[in-house]
Design a protein around this motif. Structure first.
Motif, PDB file in Angstrom:
ATOM      1  N   SER A  35       0.856  -1.186   0.000  1.00  0.00           N
ATOM      2  CA  SER A  35       0.000   0.000   0.000  1.00  0.00           C
ATOM      3  C   SER A  35       0.892   1.235   0.000  1.00  0.00           C
ATOM      4  CB  SER A  35      -0.917   0.016   1.230  1.00  0.00           C
ATOM      5  OG  SER A  35      -0.150   0.104   2.426  1.00  0.00           O
ATOM      6  N   GLY A  36       0.246   2.370  -0.144  1.00  0.00           N
ATOM      7  CA  GLY A  36       0.992   3.617  -0.093  1.00  0.00           C
ATOM      8  C   GLY A  36       0.131   4.790  -0.480  1.00  0.00           C
ATOM      9  N   VAL A  46      -3.007  10.984  -2.517  1.00  0.00           N
ATOM     10  CA  VAL A  46      -3.555  10.024  -3.480  1.00  0.00           C
ATOM     11  C   VAL A  46      -3.127   8.636  -3.027  1.00  0.00           C
ATOM     12  CG1 VAL A  46      -3.542   9.248  -5.878  1.00  0.00           C
ATOM     13  CG2 VAL A  46      -3.379  11.700  -5.360  1.00  0.00           C
ATOM     14  N   ALA A  47      -4.115   7.792  -2.739  1.00  0.00           N
ATOM     15  CA  ALA A  47      -3.821   6.421  -2.318  1.00  0.00           C
ATOM     16  C   ALA A  47      -3.368   5.594  -3.506  1.00  0.00           C
ATOM     17  CB  ALA A  47      -5.058   5.785  -1.687  1.00  0.00           C
ATOM     18  N   TYR A  48      -2.353   4.780  -3.301  1.00  0.00           N
ATOM     19  CA  TYR A  48      -1.877   3.896  -4.367  1.00  0.00           C
ATOM     20  C   TYR A  48      -3.006   2.998  -4.864  1.00  0.00           C
ATOM     21  CZ  TYR A  48       3.124   4.950  -3.593  1.00  0.00           C
ATOM     22  OH  TYR A  48       4.358   5.545  -3.510  1.00  0.00           O
ATOM     23  N   ALA A  49      -3.879   2.570  -3.948  1.00  0.00           N
ATOM     24  CA  ALA A  49      -4.983   1.684  -4.334  1.00  0.00           C
ATOM     25  C   ALA A  49      -5.886   2.346  -5.378  1.00  0.00           C
ATOM     26  CB  ALA A  49      -5.789   1.279  -3.107  1.00  0.00           C
ATOM     27  N   SER A  50      -6.084   3.668  -5.281  1.00  0.00           N
ATOM     28  CA  SER A  50      -6.934   4.364  -6.255  1.00  0.00           C
ATOM     29  C   SER A  50      -6.301   4.371  -7.653  1.00  0.00           C
ATOM     30  CB  SER A  50      -7.212   5.797  -5.798  1.00  0.00           C
ATOM     31  OG  SER A  50      -6.044   6.602  -5.910  1.00  0.00           O
ATOM     32  N   GLN A  51      -4.993   4.199  -7.713  1.00  0.00           N
ATOM     33  CA  GLN A  51      -4.275   4.133  -8.985  1.00  0.00           C
ATOM     34  C   GLN A  51      -4.031   2.687  -9.422  1.00  0.00           C
ATOM     35  OE1 GLN A  51      -3.395   7.215 -10.572  1.00  0.00           O
ATOM     36  NE2 GLN A  51      -4.813   7.818  -8.956  1.00  0.00           N
ATOM     37  N   ASP A 115       8.658  -8.848   8.450  1.00  0.00           N
ATOM     38  CA  ASP A 115       8.731  -8.810   6.996  1.00  0.00           C
ATOM     39  C   ASP A 115       7.997  -7.608   6.402  1.00  0.00           C
ATOM     40  OD1 ASP A 115      10.283 -11.082   6.827  1.00  0.00           O
ATOM     41  OD2 ASP A 115       8.582 -12.429   6.580  1.00  0.00           O
ATOM     42  N   VAL A 116       7.744  -6.590   7.212  1.00  0.00           N
ATOM     43  CA  VAL A 116       7.053  -5.390   6.737  1.00  0.00           C
ATOM     44  C   VAL A 116       7.997  -4.198   6.836  1.00  0.00           C
ATOM     45  CG1 VAL A 116       5.096  -3.840   7.078  1.00  0.00           C
ATOM     46  CG2 VAL A 116       4.799  -6.307   7.417  1.00  0.00           C
ATOM     47  N   TRP A 117       8.214  -3.570   5.689  1.00  0.00           N
ATOM     48  CA  TRP A 117       9.129  -2.442   5.557  1.00  0.00           C
ATOM     49  C   TRP A 117       8.306  -1.215   5.175  1.00  0.00           C
ATOM     50  CZ3 TRP A 117      12.352  -1.766   0.543  1.00  0.00           C
ATOM     51  CH2 TRP A 117      13.299  -0.749   0.696  1.00  0.00           C
ATOM     52  N   THR A 118       8.320  -0.195   6.011  1.00  0.00           N
ATOM     53  CA  THR A 118       7.549   1.020   5.766  1.00  0.00           C
ATOM     54  C   THR A 118       8.503   2.175   5.516  1.00  0.00           C
ATOM     55  OG1 THR A 118       5.789   0.206   7.216  1.00  0.00           O
ATOM     56  CG2 THR A 118       5.787   2.560   6.703  1.00  0.00           C
ATOM     57  N   VAL A 132       4.325   0.897   1.949  1.00  0.00           N
ATOM     58  CA  VAL A 132       4.436  -0.284   2.802  1.00  0.00           C
ATOM     59  C   VAL A 132       4.747  -1.464   1.886  1.00  0.00           C
ATOM     60  CG1 VAL A 132       3.278  -1.806   4.442  1.00  0.00           C
ATOM     61  CG2 VAL A 132       2.819   0.664   4.489  1.00  0.00           C
ATOM     62  N   TRP A 133       5.859  -2.135   2.177  1.00  0.00           N
ATOM     63  CA  TRP A 133       6.328  -3.280   1.393  1.00  0.00           C
ATOM     64  C   TRP A 133       6.343  -4.508   2.278  1.00  0.00           C
ATOM     65  CZ3 TRP A 133       7.824  -2.622  -3.739  1.00  0.00           C
ATOM     66  CH2 TRP A 133       7.968  -1.302  -4.166  1.00  0.00           C
TER      67      TRP A 133
END
Length: 139
Positions: A35-36, A46-51, A115-118, A132-133
């Motif tokens: 996400s991002g 702008v949310a990454y999900a919207s793109q 395992d979560v890199w922000t 968020v990766w």
């Protein structure tokens, strides 16, 4: 508390910090974008999900490469060098599909929790990007 006990607490605290935002070797591997959001030219988030953004980033031996798609189509890509120290992560693209800003380097604050890199990029007091990766599974 004895000097030895204080030293032990310090060592444990330092180890915990390093596990959260440690050295560059803790980041090596393949990552999948979860996400991002970014701030657009109008100053709006702008949310990454919207793109419909999806991405993969690979880190190895001080080098990075990433590819991002939007709704299954190429969106952006780049590669170059990176360094991580403390809670700072800096990418210096050597090749990119977009115009480079900030002198060609991008500095982020980061945390690594399991395992979560922000990653968060700031301009002054304003956060302009957050990603968020998740570490890609090897199976």
């Amino acid at each position: 508390m004895s000097m030895r006990a204080c030293l032990g607490v310090f060592v444990l605290a330092a180890a915990a910090f390093c596990a959260q935002a440690g050295d560059a070797s803790s980041l090596q591997g393949a990552w999948q974008l979860q996400s991002g959001e970014f701030i657009n030219k109008e100053g709006e988030p702008v949310a990454y999900a919207s793109q419909k953004l999806a991405g993969t980033k690979l880190l190895a031996d001080g080098r990075f490469a990433f590819t991002t798609t939007s709704d299954g189509r190429f969106w952006a890509g780049g590669s170059g060098t990176y360094r991580a120290e403390g809670d700072r992560y800096v990418e210096t693209p050597l090749m990119a599909s977009y115009p480079l800003e900030n002198g060609g380097s991008y500095e982020f604050r980061y945390t690594l929790e399991g395992d979560v890199w922000t990653l968060e990029r700031w301009e002054g007091e304003r956060r302009v990007e957050r990603e968020v990766w998740k570490r890609a599974s090897t199976s």
